[in-house]
Enzyme design. Structure first.
Site, short mmCIF file in Angstrom:
data_model
loop_
_atom_site.label_atom_id
_atom_site.label_comp_id
_atom_site.label_asym_id
_atom_site.label_seq_id
_atom_site.Cartn_x
_atom_site.Cartn_y
_atom_site.Cartn_z
N LYS A 178 0.86 -1.19 0.00
CA LYS A 178 0.00 0.00 0.00
C LYS A 178 0.89 1.23 0.00
O LYS A 178 1.66 1.46 0.94
CB LYS A 178 -0.90 -0.01 1.24
CG LYS A 178 -1.76 1.23 1.35
CD LYS A 178 -2.75 1.12 2.49
CE LYS A 178 -3.58 2.39 2.60
NZ LYS A 178 -4.55 2.31 3.69
N ARG A 195 -10.53 10.00 1.99
CA ARG A 195 -10.35 10.60 3.33
C ARG A 195 -11.47 11.59 3.64
O ARG A 195 -11.85 11.75 4.79
CB ARG A 195 -8.97 11.23 3.44
CG ARG A 195 -7.91 10.15 3.45
CD ARG A 195 -6.51 10.67 3.56
NE ARG A 195 -5.56 9.59 3.34
CZ ARG A 195 -4.27 9.77 3.16
NH1 ARG A 195 -3.76 10.99 3.20
NH2 ARG A 195 -3.48 8.72 2.96
N GLU A 228 7.27 -6.46 1.04
CA GLU A 228 6.07 -6.32 1.87
C GLU A 228 5.10 -7.48 1.61
O GLU A 228 4.53 -8.04 2.55
CB GLU A 228 5.34 -4.99 1.55
CG GLU A 228 5.95 -3.76 2.20
CD GLU A 228 5.61 -3.66 3.69
OE1 GLU A 228 5.00 -4.58 4.25
OE2 GLU A 228 5.99 -2.63 4.30
N LYS A 255 -2.14 -1.50 -3.86
CA LYS A 255 -3.00 -0.32 -3.79
C LYS A 255 -2.16 0.92 -3.89
O LYS A 255 -1.17 1.02 -3.18
CB LYS A 255 -3.76 -0.37 -2.46
CG LYS A 255 -4.66 0.80 -2.22
CD LYS A 255 -5.26 0.68 -0.85
CE LYS A 255 -6.04 1.95 -0.61
NZ LYS A 255 -6.30 2.16 0.78
N SER A 301 -10.21 5.61 -4.49
CA SER A 301 -11.14 6.73 -4.63
C SER A 301 -10.70 7.77 -5.65
O SER A 301 -11.52 8.28 -6.42
CB SER A 301 -11.34 7.39 -3.26
OG SER A 301 -10.09 7.80 -2.72
C1 PBG Z 1 -7.56 3.25 5.68
C2 PBG Z 1 -7.81 3.15 4.22
C3 PBG Z 1 -7.60 4.11 3.22
C4 PBG Z 1 -8.08 3.55 2.04
C5 PBG Z 1 -8.53 2.28 2.34
N1 PBG Z 1 -8.33 2.04 3.69
C6 PBG Z 1 -7.10 5.50 3.30
C7 PBG Z 1 -5.72 5.80 3.66
O1 PBG Z 1 -4.89 4.91 3.86
O2 PBG Z 1 -5.44 6.98 3.79
C8 PBG Z 1 -8.13 4.23 0.71
C9 PBG Z 1 -9.24 3.80 -0.19
C10 PBG Z 1 -9.52 4.71 -1.32
O3 PBG Z 1 -8.85 5.74 -1.54
O4 PBG Z 1 -10.46 4.39 -2.06
N2 PBG Z 1 -6.25 3.35 6.06
#
Ligand code: PBG
Length: 323
Positions: free
Chosen positions: A196, A206, A234, A249, A275
């Site tokens: 990630k 967010r 990882e 991701k 997102s």
């Molecule tokens: C929680 C989380 C996030 C996302 C999924 N789980 C946000 C982040 O890490 O800041 C992002 C999902 C998306 O952008 O669609 N940590």
């Protein structure tokens, strides 16, 4: 043999021919549709930065999942957006918390749909970071593991099929596996957000999850965008710790990582079209700058072609409807 005997256009001559030789297809049973759940009743609140996606209270969430299941959605990913926060993520571990209640309600109404839950504390923390802080404001790894494990256990008890840790603390997959197994939940699967990246493409999420860090950024735990060998480490570590599925991701900005992971590992590989990837397509389509349907199909196909087995996408339901 080469031109003029070889003509690659021969196999592109009509849709049937193209379908016959297509190398990548998107299987609806491999799509996961994310949803945001909020406390209360009869609440449907649009998320401005993610047009078409709403905050839903549990009653409407259940209706939505039932309708989507009838259209062919087979897996959902639940994010809790709680109203109460503190600096220890206390509400994240409650057995009767928002997400456990949502899991129970969905499982009761639509038992066949797989319920995946996000395991992370940022949405439950006043400071918006994914772990607990020490006095200097550093994110403390090992103390966070206990809370994440308790959160995963609460979700497993409520009936989650898969828990998906997204915090990027070291050792969390092993900690969660040990906790689940110790309580008789050895059949609850773990899909780890293994590679990630600290990505700008999480911005709209967010807003949606009210989880922006109050200070600093997530670069001391999420991965540096410049690194790909580290991403493979990882993933390797998470597989060793017991992850059943590993995830990359974001998706389109990390197609190279997806392709490398596919070559290297034999576990199911997921990719999260996040997102910002969703919002970009929506915004350009709203301006008439992109054909939305075609862009959805192309983006999902690219992620699949790179090697992802499973795709998490806010477009999952739209895509299935368009089939
Ligand atoms: C929680 C989380 C996030 C996302 C999924 N789980 C946000 C982040 O890490 O800041 C992002 C999902 C998306 O952008 O669609 N940590």
């Amino acid at each position: 043999m080469s031109f003029p005997q070889t003509r690659l256009r021969r196999l592109r001559s009509n849709p049937f021919m193209r379908d016959l030789v297509a190398e990548s297809t998107i299987d609806p049973s491999k799509l996961i549709w994310p949803l945001f759940v909020v406390p209360g009743k009869n609440i449907r609140e649009p998320i401005p930065s993610m047009p078409g996606i709403d905050h839903l209270s549990i009653d409407l969430l259940v209706q939505e999942v039932r309708a989507a299941a009838a259209e062919g959605i087979r897996a959902v990913l639940l994010f809790g957006v709680p109203s109460e926060k503190d600096d220890r993520g206390t509400t994240a571990v409650k057995a009767d918390g928002l997400v456990p209640q949502a899991i129970e309600a969905v499982k009761e109404a639509v038992p066949n749909v797989l319920v995946v839950t996000d395991i992370c504390l940022c949405g439950y923390m006043t400071h918006g970071h994914c772990g607990v802080l020490d006095n200097q404001g550093h994110i403390v790894n090992d103390a966070t593991l206990e809370i994440l494990s308790a959160m995963a256990l609460a979700h497993a008890k409520a009936g989650a099929d898969i828990v998906a840790p997204s915090d990027m603390m070291d050792g969390r997959v092993a900690a969660i596996r040990t906790t689940l197994d110790g309580s008789g939940f050895e059949n609850t699967a773990i899909m780890s957000y293994a590679a990630k990246f600290a990505s700008s493409f999480y911005g709209p999420f967010r807003d949606a999850a009210h989880s922006s860090p109050a200070f600093g950024d997530r670069k001391s735990y999420q991965m540096d965008v410049r690194n790909s060998r580290e991403a493979l480490r990882e993933m390797e570590l998470d597989i060793d710790e017991g992850a059943d599925i590993v995830m990359v991701k974001p998706a389109m900005p990390a197609l190279d990582i997806i392709a490398k992971a596919r070559d290297r590992f034999d576990v199911p590989l997921a990719a999260y079209q996040v997102s910002g990837e969703y919002a970009m397509i929506k915004a350009a389509a709203a301006k008439g700058w992109l054909d939305e349907k075609a862009a959805i199909r192309e983006s999902l196909t690219a992620i699949r072609r790179a090697g992802a087995d499973i795709i998490i996408s806010y477009f999952a339901r739209d895509f299935i409807r368009q089939q």
